[in-house]
Every structure is written in structure tokens, then in C-alpha cells.
Design a protein around this motif. Structure first.
Motif, PDB file in Angstrom:
ATOM      1  N   VAL A  79      -6.948   1.167  -3.731  1.00  0.00           N
ATOM      2  CA  VAL A  79      -6.555  -0.088  -3.088  1.00  0.00           C
ATOM      3  C   VAL A  79      -7.693  -1.113  -3.118  1.00  0.00           C
TER       4      VAL A  79
ATOM      5  N   PRO B  91       0.807  -1.230   0.000  1.00  0.00           N
ATOM      6  CA  PRO B  91       0.000   0.000   0.000  1.00  0.00           C
ATOM      7  C   PRO B  91       0.836   1.274   0.000  1.00  0.00           C
TER       8      PRO B  91
ATOM      9  N   SER C  66      -8.179   4.892  -0.706  1.00  0.00           N
ATOM     10  CA  SER C  66      -9.005   3.724  -0.408  1.00  0.00           C
ATOM     11  C   SER C  66      -9.636   3.154  -1.668  1.00  0.00           C
TER      12      SER C  66
ATOM     13  N   GLU D 140      -8.019   0.769   5.219  1.00  0.00           N
ATOM     14  CA  GLU D 140      -6.810   1.172   4.487  1.00  0.00           C
ATOM     15  C   GLU D 140      -5.903   2.064   5.343  1.00  0.00           C
TER      16      GLU D 140
END
Length: 222
Positions: free
Chosen positions: A95, A53, A92, A156
Motif C-alpha cells: 500500500v 485497501p 503495508s 494501514e
């Protein structure tokens, strides 16, 4: 206890899920019938799922930064995303997008091709087939992907802290609040936010299972 991380997380996750739903479904619908370039596009759309991430956040920072063309354009419009809750929503969304895309694609690919061919013989165009044939037949899988995407967006951390930062009351989400609490030695606060986010994630999974099982039971009874 400051509840702003809860509000920011919920706001960012809802916005991210709404965008992810339409973008993921559109991508799945366009890629499903493709013959050439399908693997390449599938790899690109799935890449945020396997990248760390923080790497995703770094690329987003380059894309929306003040030195990029897109960043300058958005800043001129007063719509900058760096160090804003909108940045958390964008992070967010990116991802969680692969989860929605891959789940929707799998659901659409399970639709009986005979139904699609029959719809074409009745004069339906591709968009009408999507709305009237493919979506109703694949709705449980699409809903499952949407709920999982929401749960992923809600938790996230890496991309969010890279793009939106850690500003209390402005961009601090629940995941970032847990990190901050642990770093400052406030374990009690970390436990509270961990319990909240675990409860919300667990409820979303229960909802997904309920909708899927309810749809299956209706099919059997019908």
C-alpha cells in the motif's frame, strides 16, 4: 492497556518502509529513462494507491493463500504470511509502495541532465551515476517519500486486516485495535490508540519538513 498493537505496528511499518525504500527507488530509477511502456508500468506501480485497501488485501490473500503456488511454497519453508505480523508488513509495503515510487521518481526526474551527461563522459556507469550524482541531488525528495511511506504503512488498515487478520498480541495493529475497540464499545481505548497514531504520524510529517527545509537552507548557504 496492552501495548502489543504499538509494537506490531512499529515492527510492520519499519520492515515495510525498509523494503519500500529499495523497491520504490529501484522502480523509479528503472522507469525514469524509459521511452516505451513507461505509462503502463507507471500505472501498474501506482495502482495500489487508487484501489481500495480491501481490494489490495484481497489480491494479496489470493497471492499468498494456502491454495496458491507461492503460498504453498512459503508454507513449506515455514515462512507463511497469512495471519502473521509479516503479513501486516507485506500489506503495508504494497500500500505504501506507490508513495515511495512516485516521490522518488519525481525527485530523480528533477536532477539536471547535464550532470548525468557529464558523469557519463567521465566514464561512470549507470549505477555509479545513481549513487554519486542522482541520489545526492535528489536526496530531500527521496527522504520525504520514505517518511510519507512510513506514515502510510503505520496507519494501514484495510489490506492488513484482510491478510494478517485481527489476532490480539499477534497481528493486531493500532489501526485494527481502534476498529476493534469501537466495535466493542470501548471508546476510551479507541481514543487512546487514535491519539498515539495521530501523534506518531504528526511527528513523521514534522521530521519530513525539517529535513527538507534543512537541506534547502544548506543549499542556499552553500
Amino acid at each position: 492497556m496492552d501495548f502489543s498493537p504499538f509494537i506490531i505496528s512499529l515492527k510492520a511499518a519499519c520492515c515495510a518502509t525498509l523494503l519500500t525504500f529499495f523497491l520504490g527507488l529501484l522502480a523509479a530509477w528503472l522507469i525514469t529513462p524509459m521511452k516505451r511502456g513507461k505509462s503502463l508500468l507507471d500505472g501498474l506501480f501506482s495502482l495500489p494507491m487508487v484501489l481500495p485497501p480491501t481490494v489490495v488485501g484481497f489480491f494479496l490473500l489470493l497471492l499468498f493463500g494456502n491454495n496458491s503456488l507461492l503460498g504453498k511454497f512459503l508454507d513449506a519453508l515455514g515462512m507463511g504470511v497469512i495471519f502473521t505480523w509479516q503479513g501486516a508488513a507485506v500489506a503495508s509495503m504494497v500500500v505504501s509502495f506507490p508513495i515511495m515510487y512516485r516521490t522518488a521518481r519525481g525527485a530523480l526526474e528533477q536532477v539536471d541532465e547535464n550532470l548525468i551527461h557529464a558523469a557519463r563522459t567521465l566514464g561512470m556507469n549507470e549505477f555509479q551515476i545513481l549513487l554519486r550524482v542522482m541520489l545526492p541531488a535528489s536526496w530531500p525528495g527521496i527522504m520525504a517519500g520514505t517518511i510519507l511511506a512510513f506514515a502510510r504503512a503505520l496507519g494501514e488498515f484495510g489490506a492488513t486486516i484482510m491478510l494478517a487478520g485481527n489476532i490480539p498480541g499477534k497481528t493486531q495493529t493500532m489501526s485494527v485495535a481502534i476498529y476493534t475497540a469501537v466495535q466493542s464499545g470501548n471508546r476510551a481505548l479507541a481514543y487512546r490508540w487514535t491519539a498515539v497514531i495521530m501523534a506518531m504520524s504528526f511527528v513523521t510529517i514534522l521530521l519530513m519538513n525539517y529535513l527538507t527545509d534543512h537541506r534547502k537552507s544548506k543549499r542556499r548557504s552553500g
